[in-house]
Design a protein around this motif. Structure first.
Motif, PDB file in Angstrom:
ATOM      1  N   ARG A  97       0.829  -1.211   0.000  1.00  0.00           N
ATOM      2  CA  ARG A  97       0.000   0.000   0.000  1.00  0.00           C
ATOM      3  C   ARG A  97       0.864   1.261   0.000  1.00  0.00           C
ATOM      4  O   ARG A  97       2.042   1.238   0.379  1.00  0.00           O
ATOM      5  CB  ARG A  97      -0.908  -0.010   1.233  1.00  0.00           C
ATOM      6  CG  ARG A  97      -1.902  -1.160   1.232  1.00  0.00           C
ATOM      7  CD  ARG A  97      -2.677  -1.241   2.538  1.00  0.00           C
ATOM      8  NE  ARG A  97      -1.829  -1.643   3.657  1.00  0.00           N
ATOM      9  CZ  ARG A  97      -1.521  -2.895   3.932  1.00  0.00           C
ATOM     10  NH1 ARG A  97      -1.955  -3.872   3.171  1.00  0.00           N
ATOM     11  NH2 ARG A  97      -0.754  -3.164   4.984  1.00  0.00           N
ATOM     12  N   SER A  98       0.261   2.343  -0.420  1.00  0.00           N
ATOM     13  CA  SER A  98       0.895   3.672  -0.360  1.00  0.00           C
ATOM     14  C   SER A  98       2.301   3.661  -0.957  1.00  0.00           C
ATOM     15  O   SER A  98       3.264   4.091  -0.315  1.00  0.00           O
ATOM     16  CB  SER A  98       0.942   4.156   1.099  1.00  0.00           C
ATOM     17  OG  SER A  98      -0.356   4.185   1.656  1.00  0.00           O
ATOM     18  N   VAL A  99       2.407   3.178  -2.165  1.00  0.00           N
ATOM     19  CA  VAL A  99       3.733   3.040  -2.775  1.00  0.00           C
ATOM     20  C   VAL A  99       4.322   4.391  -3.142  1.00  0.00           C
ATOM     21  O   VAL A  99       3.595   5.376  -3.368  1.00  0.00           O
ATOM     22  CB  VAL A  99       3.683   2.130  -4.017  1.00  0.00           C
ATOM     23  CG1 VAL A  99       3.287   0.710  -3.629  1.00  0.00           C
ATOM     24  CG2 VAL A  99       2.753   2.679  -5.087  1.00  0.00           C
ATOM     25  N   THR A 100       5.641   4.430  -3.160  1.00  0.00           N
ATOM     26  CA  THR A 100       6.404   5.599  -3.588  1.00  0.00           C
ATOM     27  C   THR A 100       7.400   5.132  -4.647  1.00  0.00           C
ATOM     28  O   THR A 100       7.590   3.936  -4.848  1.00  0.00           O
ATOM     29  CB  THR A 100       7.168   6.221  -2.420  1.00  0.00           C
ATOM     30  OG1 THR A 100       8.251   5.363  -2.065  1.00  0.00           O
ATOM     31  CG2 THR A 100       6.261   6.450  -1.209  1.00  0.00           C
ATOM     32  N   PRO A 101       8.068   6.062  -5.312  1.00  0.00           N
ATOM     33  CA  PRO A 101       9.074   5.650  -6.309  1.00  0.00           C
ATOM     34  C   PRO A 101      10.154   4.742  -5.723  1.00  0.00           C
ATOM     35  O   PRO A 101      10.750   3.947  -6.468  1.00  0.00           O
ATOM     36  CB  PRO A 101       9.651   6.990  -6.777  1.00  0.00           C
ATOM     37  CG  PRO A 101       8.498   7.935  -6.664  1.00  0.00           C
ATOM     38  CD  PRO A 101       7.793   7.509  -5.404  1.00  0.00           C
ATOM     39  N   GLU A 102      10.379   4.812  -4.425  1.00  0.00           N
ATOM     40  CA  GLU A 102      11.381   3.934  -3.800  1.00  0.00           C
ATOM     41  C   GLU A 102      10.956   2.474  -3.797  1.00  0.00           C
ATOM     42  O   GLU A 102      11.777   1.591  -3.506  1.00  0.00           O
ATOM     43  CB  GLU A 102      11.686   4.404  -2.385  1.00  0.00           C
ATOM     44  CG  GLU A 102      12.434   5.727  -2.341  1.00  0.00           C
ATOM     45  CD  GLU A 102      12.879   6.087  -0.935  1.00  0.00           C
ATOM     46  OE1 GLU A 102      13.730   6.982  -0.801  1.00  0.00           O
ATOM     47  OE2 GLU A 102      12.373   5.463   0.028  1.00  0.00           O
ATOM     48  N   ASP A 103       9.710   2.206  -4.065  1.00  0.00           N
ATOM     49  CA  ASP A 103       9.225   0.822  -4.168  1.00  0.00           C
ATOM     50  C   ASP A 103       9.436   0.244  -5.562  1.00  0.00           C
ATOM     51  O   ASP A 103       9.129  -0.926  -5.793  1.00  0.00           O
ATOM     52  CB  ASP A 103       7.746   0.746  -3.797  1.00  0.00           C
ATOM     53  CG  ASP A 103       7.506   1.066  -2.330  1.00  0.00           C
ATOM     54  OD1 ASP A 103       6.632   1.910  -2.041  1.00  0.00           O
ATOM     55  OD2 ASP A 103       8.179   0.452  -1.477  1.00  0.00           O
ATOM     56  N   SER A 104       9.957   1.027  -6.472  1.00  0.00           N
ATOM     57  CA  SER A 104      10.266   0.522  -7.815  1.00  0.00           C
ATOM     58  C   SER A 104      11.374  -0.523  -7.701  1.00  0.00           C
ATOM     59  O   SER A 104      12.402  -0.284  -7.061  1.00  0.00           O
ATOM     60  CB  SER A 104      10.725   1.667  -8.722  1.00  0.00           C
ATOM     61  OG  SER A 104       9.698   2.626  -8.890  1.00  0.00           O
ATOM     62  N   ALA A 105      11.153  -1.675  -8.320  1.00  0.00           N
ATOM     63  CA  ALA A 105      12.108  -2.777  -8.177  1.00  0.00           C
ATOM     64  C   ALA A 105      11.688  -3.923  -9.086  1.00  0.00           C
ATOM     65  O   ALA A 105      10.581  -3.924  -9.639  1.00  0.00           O
ATOM     66  CB  ALA A 105      12.167  -3.271  -6.733  1.00  0.00           C
ATOM     67  N   ILE A 106      12.575  -4.904  -9.201  1.00  0.00           N
ATOM     68  CA  ILE A 106      12.182  -6.187  -9.762  1.00  0.00           C
ATOM     69  C   ILE A 106      11.664  -7.016  -8.587  1.00  0.00           C
ATOM     70  O   ILE A 106      12.375  -7.191  -7.594  1.00  0.00           O
ATOM     71  CB  ILE A 106      13.348  -6.904 -10.450  1.00  0.00           C
ATOM     72  CG1 ILE A 106      13.888  -6.055 -11.604  1.00  0.00           C
ATOM     73  CG2 ILE A 106      12.897  -8.272 -10.959  1.00  0.00           C
ATOM     74  CD1 ILE A 106      15.128  -6.628 -12.260  1.00  0.00           C
ATOM     75  N   TYR A 107      10.443  -7.488  -8.717  1.00  0.00           N
ATOM     76  CA  TYR A 107       9.830  -8.288  -7.658  1.00  0.00           C
ATOM     77  C   TYR A 107       9.847  -9.765  -8.067  1.00  0.00           C
ATOM     78  O   TYR A 107       9.456 -10.108  -9.188  1.00  0.00           O
ATOM     79  CB  TYR A 107       8.392  -7.841  -7.408  1.00  0.00           C
ATOM     80  CG  TYR A 107       8.305  -6.552  -6.631  1.00  0.00           C
ATOM     81  CD1 TYR A 107       8.584  -5.320  -7.236  1.00  0.00           C
ATOM     82  CD2 TYR A 107       7.944  -6.557  -5.283  1.00  0.00           C
ATOM     83  CE1 TYR A 107       8.511  -4.129  -6.516  1.00  0.00           C
ATOM     84  CE2 TYR A 107       7.878  -5.383  -4.558  1.00  0.00           C
ATOM     85  CZ  TYR A 107       8.162  -4.167  -5.185  1.00  0.00           C
ATOM     86  OH  TYR A 107       8.095  -2.995  -4.462  1.00  0.00           O
ATOM     87  N   TYR A 108      10.282 -10.596  -7.134  1.00  0.00           N
ATOM     88  CA  TYR A 108      10.337 -12.037  -7.358  1.00  0.00           C
ATOM     89  C   TYR A 108       9.460 -12.759  -6.348  1.00  0.00           C
ATOM     90  O   TYR A 108       9.380 -12.348  -5.181  1.00  0.00           O
ATOM     91  CB  TYR A 108      11.753 -12.564  -7.162  1.00  0.00           C
ATOM     92  CG  TYR A 108      12.812 -11.998  -8.086  1.00  0.00           C
ATOM     93  CD1 TYR A 108      13.542 -10.867  -7.725  1.00  0.00           C
ATOM     94  CD2 TYR A 108      13.115 -12.618  -9.299  1.00  0.00           C
ATOM     95  CE1 TYR A 108      14.519 -10.356  -8.559  1.00  0.00           C
ATOM     96  CE2 TYR A 108      14.092 -12.123 -10.131  1.00  0.00           C
ATOM     97  CZ  TYR A 108      14.799 -10.997  -9.754  1.00  0.00           C
ATOM     98  OH  TYR A 108      15.781 -10.491 -10.576  1.00  0.00           O
ATOM     99  N   CYS A 109       8.854 -13.857  -6.787  1.00  0.00           N
ATOM    100  CA  CYS A 109       8.272 -14.788  -5.829  1.00  0.00           C
ATOM    101  C   CYS A 109       9.179 -16.023  -5.815  1.00  0.00           C
ATOM    102  O   CYS A 109       9.794 -16.374  -6.834  1.00  0.00           O
ATOM    103  CB  CYS A 109       6.829 -15.132  -6.161  1.00  0.00           C
ATOM    104  SG  CYS A 109       6.506 -15.915  -7.758  1.00  0.00           S
ATOM    105  N   ALA A 110       9.253 -16.657  -4.666  1.00  0.00           N
ATOM    106  CA  ALA A 110      10.206 -17.754  -4.512  1.00  0.00           C
ATOM    107  C   ALA A 110       9.730 -18.735  -3.457  1.00  0.00           C
ATOM    108  O   ALA A 110       8.910 -18.400  -2.584  1.00  0.00           O
ATOM    109  CB  ALA A 110      11.580 -17.197  -4.125  1.00  0.00           C
ATOM    110  N   ARG A 111      10.268 -19.964  -3.537  1.00  0.00           N
ATOM    111  CA  ARG A 111       9.965 -21.016  -2.571  1.00  0.00           C
ATOM    112  C   ARG A 111      11.243 -21.448  -1.870  1.00  0.00           C
ATOM    113  O   ARG A 111      12.320 -21.488  -2.483  1.00  0.00           O
ATOM    114  CB  ARG A 111       9.343 -22.222  -3.282  1.00  0.00           C
ATOM    115  CG  ARG A 111       8.745 -23.252  -2.337  1.00  0.00           C
ATOM    116  CD  ARG A 111       8.464 -24.563  -3.021  1.00  0.00           C
ATOM    117  NE  ARG A 111       9.664 -25.389  -3.106  1.00  0.00           N
ATOM    118  CZ  ARG A 111       9.680 -26.659  -3.463  1.00  0.00           C
ATOM    119  NH1 ARG A 111       8.554 -27.257  -3.809  1.00  0.00           N
ATOM    120  NH2 ARG A 111      10.807 -27.340  -3.518  1.00  0.00           N
TER     121      ARG A 111
END
Length: 126
Positions: A85-99
């Motif tokens: 929630r309430s994202v800012t430009p600092e939340d820009s990233a490559i997001y991964y899901c992993a096990r």
């Protein structure tokens, strides 16, 4: 063969909620003793653990993101999701899901997870 695939919008506006879904194939999200994580890598920065959900449904969040992040699962679809929630430009990233077969540590790198998705770029910008 276990596979994880992230999906979600690549562009999110500041102050909005980022929602990502990870679809798992070849394994069940309720398989005992496995953990399913969201991790991210901002440009030029280290890998950062966002949070995870265990086989029992118990969740854990990075202290820095705990107030804004929610990890949940849909066992009928074999998926788990991230809402930030309430994202800012600092939340820009490559997001991964992993096990992983144990609760992931803060210091883990991508290769410490036994399976992960290919990653999805998320940019926060107006």
């Amino acid at each position: 063969q276990v596979q994880l695939q992230e999906s979600g919008p690549g562009l999110v506006k500041p102050s909005q909620t980022l929602s990502l879904t990870c679809t798992i194939s070849g394994d069940s999200i309720t398989t005992p003793y496995y953990y399913f994580s969201w991790i991210r890598q901002p440009p030029g920065k280290r890998l950062e653990r966002v949070g995870y959900i265990g086989w029992s449904g118990r969740t854990y969040y990075s202290p820095a993101l705990k107030s804004r992040a929610t990890v949940s699962r849909d066992t009928s679809k074999n998926q788990f999701t991230l809402q930030l929630r309430s994202v800012t430009p600092e939340d820009s990233a490559i997001y991964y899901c992993a096990r992983s077969r144990e609760a992931p540590a803060t210091s883990w790198e991508l290769n410490d997870y036994d399976y992960r998705g290919q990653g999805t770029q998320v940019t926060v910008s107006s």
